[in-house]
Design a protein around this motif. Structure first.
Motif, PDB file in Angstrom:
ATOM      1  N   GLN A   1      -5.907 -17.101  19.523  1.00  0.00           N
ATOM      2  CA  GLN A   1      -6.124 -17.816  20.781  1.00  0.00           C
ATOM      3  C   GLN A   1      -7.589 -18.222  20.925  1.00  0.00           C
ATOM      4  O   GLN A   1      -7.900 -19.304  21.412  1.00  0.00           O
ATOM      5  CB  GLN A   1      -5.702 -16.948  21.973  1.00  0.00           C
ATOM      6  CG  GLN A   1      -5.740 -17.669  23.293  1.00  0.00           C
ATOM      7  CD  GLN A   1      -4.786 -18.845  23.342  1.00  0.00           C
ATOM      8  OE1 GLN A   1      -3.693 -18.794  22.827  1.00  0.00           O
ATOM      9  NE2 GLN A   1      -5.211 -19.921  23.975  1.00  0.00           N
ATOM     10  N   GLN A   2      -8.493 -17.367  20.464  1.00  0.00           N
ATOM     11  CA  GLN A   2      -9.918 -17.689  20.528  1.00  0.00           C
ATOM     12  C   GLN A   2     -10.236 -18.903  19.652  1.00  0.00           C
ATOM     13  O   GLN A   2     -11.014 -19.773  20.045  1.00  0.00           O
ATOM     14  CB  GLN A   2     -10.746 -16.490  20.077  1.00  0.00           C
ATOM     15  CG  GLN A   2     -12.231 -16.673  20.266  1.00  0.00           C
ATOM     16  CD  GLN A   2     -13.010 -15.444  19.876  1.00  0.00           C
ATOM     17  OE1 GLN A   2     -12.640 -14.734  18.947  1.00  0.00           O
ATOM     18  NE2 GLN A   2     -14.096 -15.189  20.582  1.00  0.00           N
ATOM     19  N   LYS A   3      -9.614 -18.992  18.485  1.00  0.00           N
ATOM     20  CA  LYS A   3      -9.817 -20.156  17.616  1.00  0.00           C
ATOM     21  C   LYS A   3      -9.346 -21.432  18.310  1.00  0.00           C
ATOM     22  O   LYS A   3     -10.011 -22.470  18.245  1.00  0.00           O
ATOM     23  CB  LYS A   3      -9.079 -19.967  16.289  1.00  0.00           C
ATOM     24  CG  LYS A   3      -9.692 -18.927  15.392  1.00  0.00           C
ATOM     25  CD  LYS A   3      -8.869 -18.738  14.133  1.00  0.00           C
ATOM     26  CE  LYS A   3      -9.392 -17.576  13.303  1.00  0.00           C
ATOM     27  NZ  LYS A   3      -8.549 -17.312  12.142  1.00  0.00           N
ATOM     28  N   VAL A   4      -8.213 -21.356  18.992  1.00  0.00           N
ATOM     29  CA  VAL A   4      -7.691 -22.517  19.728  1.00  0.00           C
ATOM     30  C   VAL A   4      -8.665 -22.913  20.837  1.00  0.00           C
ATOM     31  O   VAL A   4      -8.952 -24.109  21.036  1.00  0.00           O
ATOM     32  CB  VAL A   4      -6.293 -22.205  20.305  1.00  0.00           C
ATOM     33  CG1 VAL A   4      -5.846 -23.283  21.277  1.00  0.00           C
ATOM     34  CG2 VAL A   4      -5.273 -22.047  19.182  1.00  0.00           C
ATOM     35  N   CYS A   5      -9.210 -21.932  21.542  1.00  0.00           N
ATOM     36  CA  CYS A   5     -10.154 -22.228  22.627  1.00  0.00           C
ATOM     37  C   CYS A   5     -11.424 -22.867  22.084  1.00  0.00           C
ATOM     38  O   CYS A   5     -11.959 -23.801  22.694  1.00  0.00           O
ATOM     39  CB  CYS A   5     -10.501 -20.952  23.388  1.00  0.00           C
ATOM     40  SG  CYS A   5      -9.150 -20.336  24.406  1.00  0.00           S
ATOM     41  N   TRP A   6     -11.932 -22.374  20.963  1.00  0.00           N
ATOM     42  CA  TRP A   6     -13.128 -22.967  20.368  1.00  0.00           C
ATOM     43  C   TRP A   6     -12.874 -24.418  19.966  1.00  0.00           C
ATOM     44  O   TRP A   6     -13.718 -25.276  20.181  1.00  0.00           O
ATOM     45  CB  TRP A   6     -13.591 -22.169  19.159  1.00  0.00           C
ATOM     46  CG  TRP A   6     -14.259 -20.869  19.502  1.00  0.00           C
ATOM     47  CD1 TRP A   6     -14.820 -20.515  20.693  1.00  0.00           C
ATOM     48  CD2 TRP A   6     -14.435 -19.757  18.630  1.00  0.00           C
ATOM     49  NE1 TRP A   6     -15.326 -19.249  20.618  1.00  0.00           N
ATOM     50  CE2 TRP A   6     -15.112 -18.753  19.365  1.00  0.00           C
ATOM     51  CE3 TRP A   6     -14.083 -19.497  17.312  1.00  0.00           C
ATOM     52  CZ2 TRP A   6     -15.449 -17.524  18.814  1.00  0.00           C
ATOM     53  CZ3 TRP A   6     -14.431 -18.273  16.769  1.00  0.00           C
ATOM     54  CH2 TRP A   6     -15.097 -17.305  17.515  1.00  0.00           C
ATOM     55  N   LEU A   7     -11.713 -24.671  19.380  1.00  0.00           N
ATOM     56  CA  LEU A   7     -11.367 -26.030  18.974  1.00  0.00           C
ATOM     57  C   LEU A   7     -11.295 -26.953  20.199  1.00  0.00           C
ATOM     58  O   LEU A   7     -11.841 -28.057  20.199  1.00  0.00           O
ATOM     59  CB  LEU A   7     -10.041 -26.035  18.219  1.00  0.00           C
ATOM     60  CG  LEU A   7      -9.534 -27.392  17.761  1.00  0.00           C
ATOM     61  CD1 LEU A   7     -10.481 -28.001  16.736  1.00  0.00           C
ATOM     62  CD2 LEU A   7      -8.136 -27.261  17.167  1.00  0.00           C
ATOM     63  N   ALA A   8     -10.636 -26.490  21.249  1.00  0.00           N
ATOM     64  CA  ALA A   8     -10.520 -27.291  22.470  1.00  0.00           C
ATOM     65  C   ALA A   8     -11.896 -27.537  23.078  1.00  0.00           C
ATOM     66  O   ALA A   8     -12.187 -28.647  23.534  1.00  0.00           O
ATOM     67  CB  ALA A   8      -9.612 -26.591  23.480  1.00  0.00           C
TER      68      ALA A   8
END
Length: 107
Positions: A58-65
């Motif tokens: 989820q943290q990777k998704v947030c960084w990408l967003a």
């Protein structure tokens, strides 16, 4: 205590059972309670590892967003600055209104 002593202290009870290590020191009831607590703790560790993995994803998704939004906001600011420099007053006002709508949408 050396590292090998720590490893042996942790893994011998798990390999052979806690009764193998503490059989003479404690009664059977205490040994059974310890085995039950160890199994519960292992289940909790497994759950924790699964949750931790999901949080990392989820943290990777947030960084990408966040990177995408930052890029779009920077681009929007550059366009807005360009419009301010190159358009006449009437066109600039209409374009700024449209750009503000886009910025509000992105935010």
């Amino acid at each position: 205590m050396e590292a090998t002593d720590v490893v042996m202290t942790i893994y011998i009870p798990r390999m052979y059972g806690i009764g193998y290590v503490f059989d003479g020191m404690f009664d059977k009831k205490t040994v059974k309670q310890c085995e039950k607590k160890i199994k519960e703790m292992e289940k909790e560790i497994k759950k924790h590892n699964q949750i931790y993995k999901k949080l990392q994803d989820q943290q990777k998704v947030c960084w990408l967003a966040d990177r995408k939004v930052t890029y779009k906001m920077d681009t929007s600011k550059k366009i807005n600055d360009y419009i301010g420099e190159h358009l006449n007053a009437h066109e600039e006002r209409a374009t700024r209104i449209a750009m503000n709508k886009v910025q509000k949408h992105l935010q």
